[in-house]
Write a protein that holds these residues in place. Structure first.
Motif, PDB file in Angstrom:
ATOM      1  N   ASP A 153     -38.908  56.562  -0.573  1.00 56.05           N
ATOM      2  CA  ASP A 153     -40.208  57.193  -0.333  1.00 56.05           C
ATOM      3  C   ASP A 153     -40.762  57.855  -1.586  1.00 56.05           C
ATOM      4  O   ASP A 153     -41.977  57.967  -1.738  1.00 56.05           O
ATOM      5  CB  ASP A 153     -40.079  58.269   0.758  1.00 56.05           C
ATOM      6  N   GLU A 154     -39.880  58.335  -2.454  1.00 63.50           N
ATOM      7  CA  GLU A 154     -40.317  59.111  -3.617  1.00 63.50           C
ATOM      8  C   GLU A 154     -39.833  58.454  -4.909  1.00 63.50           C
ATOM      9  O   GLU A 154     -38.896  57.661  -4.910  1.00 63.50           O
ATOM     10  CB  GLU A 154     -39.791  60.543  -3.518  1.00 63.50           C
ATOM     11  N   ARG A 155     -40.519  58.769  -6.008  1.00 67.58           N
ATOM     12  CA  ARG A 155     -40.176  58.275  -7.350  1.00 67.58           C
ATOM     13  C   ARG A 155     -40.107  56.748  -7.386  1.00 67.58           C
ATOM     14  O   ARG A 155     -39.286  56.158  -8.071  1.00 67.58           O
ATOM     15  CB  ARG A 155     -38.857  58.895  -7.820  1.00 67.58           C
ATOM     16  N   ILE A 156     -41.007  56.135  -6.642  1.00 66.17           N
ATOM     17  CA  ILE A 156     -40.961  54.674  -6.521  1.00 66.17           C
ATOM     18  C   ILE A 156     -41.300  53.990  -7.850  1.00 66.17           C
ATOM     19  O   ILE A 156     -40.751  52.925  -8.158  1.00 66.17           O
ATOM     20  CB  ILE A 156     -41.877  54.194  -5.374  1.00 66.17           C
ATOM     21  N   GLY A 157     -42.178  54.597  -8.648  1.00 65.94           N
ATOM     22  CA  GLY A 157     -42.479  54.003  -9.944  1.00 65.94           C
ATOM     23  C   GLY A 157     -41.243  53.926 -10.819  1.00 65.94           C
ATOM     24  O   GLY A 157     -40.993  52.911 -11.481  1.00 65.94           O
ATOM     25  N   PRO A 184     -43.991  35.478 -13.663  1.00 64.47           N
ATOM     26  CA  PRO A 184     -44.298  36.881 -13.392  1.00 64.47           C
ATOM     27  C   PRO A 184     -43.902  37.745 -14.581  1.00 64.47           C
ATOM     28  O   PRO A 184     -42.833  37.551 -15.164  1.00 64.47           O
ATOM     29  CB  PRO A 184     -43.425  37.198 -12.173  1.00 64.47           C
ATOM     30  N   LEU A 185     -44.735  38.700 -14.937  1.00 67.93           N
ATOM     31  CA  LEU A 185     -44.469  39.535 -16.112  1.00 67.93           C
ATOM     32  C   LEU A 185     -43.882  40.890 -15.765  1.00 67.93           C
ATOM     33  O   LEU A 185     -43.248  41.527 -16.609  1.00 67.93           O
ATOM     34  CB  LEU A 185     -45.759  39.715 -16.914  1.00 67.93           C
ATOM     35  N   SER A 186     -44.090  41.354 -14.537  1.00 64.88           N
ATOM     36  CA  SER A 186     -43.608  42.678 -14.148  1.00 64.88           C
ATOM     37  C   SER A 186     -43.916  42.892 -12.667  1.00 64.88           C
ATOM     38  O   SER A 186     -44.480  42.004 -12.004  1.00 64.88           O
ATOM     39  CB  SER A 186     -44.299  43.761 -14.989  1.00 64.88           C
ATOM     40  N   LEU A 187     -43.554  44.048 -12.145  1.00 61.62           N
ATOM     41  CA  LEU A 187     -44.009  44.542 -10.847  1.00 61.62           C
ATOM     42  C   LEU A 187     -44.757  45.835 -11.085  1.00 61.62           C
ATOM     43  O   LEU A 187     -44.355  46.654 -11.915  1.00 61.62           O
ATOM     44  CB  LEU A 187     -42.828  44.815  -9.906  1.00 61.62           C
ATOM     45  N   MET A 188     -45.843  46.059 -10.351  1.00 60.28           N
ATOM     46  CA  MET A 188     -46.648  47.257 -10.542  1.00 60.28           C
ATOM     47  C   MET A 188     -46.899  47.937  -9.193  1.00 60.28           C
ATOM     48  O   MET A 188     -47.414  47.315  -8.250  1.00 60.28           O
ATOM     49  CB  MET A 188     -47.987  46.901 -11.195  1.00 60.28           C
ATOM     50  N   TYR A 189     -46.537  49.206  -9.108  1.00 59.06           N
ATOM     51  CA  TYR A 189     -46.740  50.005  -7.897  1.00 59.06           C
ATOM     52  C   TYR A 189     -48.176  50.500  -7.849  1.00 59.06           C
ATOM     53  O   TYR A 189     -48.649  51.151  -8.770  1.00 59.06           O
ATOM     54  CB  TYR A 189     -45.761  51.172  -7.891  1.00 59.06           C
ATOM     55  N   GLU A 190     -48.867  50.196  -6.726  1.00 54.98           N
ATOM     56  CA  GLU A 190     -50.282  50.558  -6.587  1.00 54.98           C
ATOM     57  C   GLU A 190     -50.536  51.532  -5.447  1.00 54.98           C
ATOM     58  O   GLU A 190     -51.650  51.650  -4.958  1.00 54.98           O
ATOM     59  CB  GLU A 190     -51.125  49.301  -6.378  1.00 54.98           C
ATOM     60  N   GLY A 191     -49.503  52.240  -5.026  1.00 54.22           N
ATOM     61  CA  GLY A 191     -49.667  53.180  -3.930  1.00 54.22           C
ATOM     62  C   GLY A 191     -49.125  52.606  -2.628  1.00 54.22           C
ATOM     63  O   GLY A 191     -48.977  51.395  -2.473  1.00 54.22           O
ATOM     64  N   PRO A 277     -44.930  49.610  -0.166  1.00 50.67           N
ATOM     65  CA  PRO A 277     -45.787  49.859  -1.322  1.00 50.67           C
ATOM     66  C   PRO A 277     -46.626  48.629  -1.619  1.00 50.67           C
ATOM     67  O   PRO A 277     -46.153  47.503  -1.490  1.00 50.67           O
ATOM     68  CB  PRO A 277     -44.790  50.129  -2.449  1.00 50.67           C
ATOM     69  N   PHE A 278     -47.872  48.853  -1.993  1.00 53.87           N
ATOM     70  CA  PHE A 278     -48.695  47.736  -2.435  1.00 53.87           C
ATOM     71  C   PHE A 278     -48.232  47.379  -3.840  1.00 53.87           C
ATOM     72  O   PHE A 278     -48.346  48.193  -4.764  1.00 53.87           O
ATOM     73  CB  PHE A 278     -50.167  48.113  -2.417  1.00 53.87           C
ATOM     74  N   ILE A 305     -43.988  45.829 -18.675  1.00 53.67           N
ATOM     75  CA  ILE A 305     -42.852  46.623 -18.198  1.00 53.67           C
ATOM     76  C   ILE A 305     -43.039  48.088 -18.594  1.00 53.67           C
ATOM     77  O   ILE A 305     -42.834  49.003 -17.783  1.00 53.67           O
ATOM     78  CB  ILE A 305     -41.528  46.052 -18.722  1.00 53.67           C
ATOM     79  N   ASP A 306     -43.464  48.322 -19.831  1.00 53.03           N
ATOM     80  CA  ASP A 306     -43.710  49.693 -20.281  1.00 53.03           C
ATOM     81  C   ASP A 306     -44.844  50.358 -19.505  1.00 53.03           C
ATOM     82  O   ASP A 306     -44.938  51.597 -19.480  1.00 53.03           O
ATOM     83  CB  ASP A 306     -44.047  49.709 -21.769  1.00 53.03           C
ATOM     84  N   ALA A 307     -45.685  49.575 -18.873  1.00 49.83           N
ATOM     85  CA  ALA A 307     -46.826  50.124 -18.126  1.00 49.83           C
ATOM     86  C   ALA A 307     -46.454  50.582 -16.721  1.00 49.83           C
ATOM     87  O   ALA A 307     -47.246  51.269 -16.073  1.00 49.83           O
ATOM     88  CB  ALA A 307     -47.941  49.076 -18.034  1.00 49.83           C
ATOM     89  N   ILE A 308     -45.269  50.234 -16.211  1.00 54.72           N
ATOM     90  CA  ILE A 308     -44.948  50.499 -14.801  1.00 54.72           C
ATOM     91  C   ILE A 308     -45.054  51.984 -14.475  1.00 54.72           C
ATOM     92  O   ILE A 308     -45.749  52.379 -13.522  1.00 54.72           O
ATOM     93  CB  ILE A 308     -43.536  49.975 -14.448  1.00 54.72           C
ATOM     94  N   ILE A 309     -44.368  52.833 -15.240  1.00 53.99           N
ATOM     95  CA  ILE A 309     -44.364  54.264 -14.918  1.00 53.99           C
ATOM     96  C   ILE A 309     -45.717  54.920 -15.209  1.00 53.99           C
ATOM     97  O   ILE A 309     -46.231  55.666 -14.354  1.00 53.99           O
ATOM     98  CB  ILE A 309     -43.200  54.973 -15.632  1.00 53.99           C
ATOM     99  N   PRO A 310     -46.353  54.687 -16.380  1.00 49.18           N
ATOM    100  CA  PRO A 310     -47.692  55.263 -16.569  1.00 49.18           C
ATOM    101  C   PRO A 310     -48.690  54.840 -15.493  1.00 49.18           C
ATOM    102  O   PRO A 310     -49.510  55.650 -15.043  1.00 49.18           O
ATOM    103  CB  PRO A 310     -48.108  54.737 -17.948  1.00 49.18           C
TER     104      PRO A 310
END
Length: 386
Positions: A153-157, A184-191, A277-278, A305-310
């Motif tokens: 539930d938390e810290r999913i990024g 595929p280049l990465s996974l991105m959390y969108e909420g 998560p979307f 990959i570097d963009a996932i957390i930001p």
């Protein structure tokens, strides 16, 4: 021979479509896809949540020719996928001194969500920023990301970042994508996916019979059937009209989309069950990717990959901003989070859908599910997440 001829004809038509769209765009009279009634301007990111550039490249990339790849986004201008695709385009122009000039096409510019995934598979566009549901029409294994209650539930990024960097999941996912001409280049959390509805949802029993729009994935349909809802796949641009005319009772999307597409105007209840998560997947055409120098390929992977957390931090800030704005505009909206015992009731009903994924998730379904489950558990242990 008939199949080959048909494919060539289809490709020719699609190429003509791209040429026509480009001509119209230059003339300032492009024809967009269907839009919700009375659309509002998309919300600009708050100044405090402006996306921060991931790590700068250690040096410039040298190309022997000008490249002008096209990048199709499944979201409108100002929303997550388009914002981060444009940020990526800026970065690639900078590190190549303008020799790698990416053009981003927001939702509706090149067709609907299924269209742009097909265009990327065929190589008519080089990139597509898509979600796991729509890409699953070509890569059934991607539906594993539709399973409910996989992620913490938390810290999913942070968890998603760990999985992409250190786990086995991305290798298996890439094998499945490459069978279909994609990388595929990465996974991105969108909420988190939020359920909007025209009636309150406080327990899983309140889902019974709810005609809820979901994205085009057979597994998402199974997810909501498990809650006794009536899931209804529908194109993104048709949702507002469907809600307005009561063709559907509700829909599922992250908070930013609920605001930018104005769904909150015709829905009184927003419910978080923290199930799904979307997840966006920035994707590149395989033939194009493999034609690039190795250092360019690595730059692409590293940036995403570097963009996932930001990006996760950006979307969480955007979530708070959008939710506050919607409730200020319509104070009668009820926002409800389902936790504890009531969430466990959802979780229990979701578990049998995992077996369904093994039936419909493609030839690598078992391998990819096992890899993802193991990676998430290892991520939680490494990060100290309960």
């Amino acid at each position: 021979m008939k199949k080959s001829t048909a494919t060539m004809k289809k490709l020719t038509v699609l190429l003509l479509l791209i040429t026509l769209v480009g001509t119209l765009a230059l003339a300032g009279c492009g024809s967009p896809a269907p839009a919700p009634a009375e659309p509002a301007e998309p919300a600009e990111p708050a100044a405090s949540s402006e996306p921060a550039a991931p790590g700068e490249a250690p040096g410039g990339l040298v190309l022997d020719r000008q490249l002008e790849p096209k990048f199709a986004s499944e979201e409108i201008e100002g929303d997550f996928m388009t914002v981060w695709a444009e940020h990526y385009a800026d970065h690639m122009r900078e590190v190549t001194d303008g020799m790698y000039d990416v053009t981003v096409y927001p939702y509706g510019t090149l067709g609907d969500t299924r269209d742009i995934n097909e265009l990327a598979q065929l190589g008519v566009v080089e990139y597509v920023f898509t979600d796991f549901a729509w890409i699953s029409a070509f890569v059934p294994e991607a539906q594993v990301l539709a399973l409910h209650y996989l992620w913490p539930d938390e810290r999913i990024g942070e968890a998603m970042d760990w999985v992409v960097r250190n786990g086995d999941f991305m290798d298996v996912l890439e094998e499945a994508f490459r069978r279909n001409g994609l990388v595929p280049l990465s996974l991105m959390y969108e909420g988190w996916q939020t359920i909007t509805s025209n009636r309150p949802i406080q327990t899983v029993d309140d889902m019974r019979g709810l005609k809820v729009r979901v994205m085009g994935s057979a597994l998402l349909v199974e997810d909501y059937l498990a809650y006794s809802a009536a899931p209804t796949p529908m194109n993104y641009g048709e949702i507002y009209g469907g809600l307005q005319t009561n063709l559907i009772d509700g829909q599922v999307n992250p908070i930013f989309a609920i605001r930018s597409m104005n769904f909150y105007e015709v829905q009184d209840y927003l419910t978080e069950i923290y199930a799904e998560p979307f997840t966006g997947i920035p994707t590149v055409n395989m033939q194009f990717f493999d034609s690039l120098p190795p250092e360019v390929q690595q730059e692409m992977r590293d940036w995403w990959i570097d963009a996932i957390i930001p990006a996760a931090e950006w979307i969480e800030a955007r979530h708070e901003e959008d939710l506050a704005a919607m409730m200020a505009e319509r104070p009668e909206i009820v926002y409800h989070e389902i936790r504890g015992e009531e969430q466990e009731a959802f979780r229990e009903l979701a578990m049998p859908v995992y077996d369904k994924f093994l039936e419909i998730g493609g030839p690598q379904a078992e391998e990819i599910l096992e890899a993802l489950l193991n990676d998430i558990e290892n991520a939680k242990a490494a990060l100290g997440i309960d």
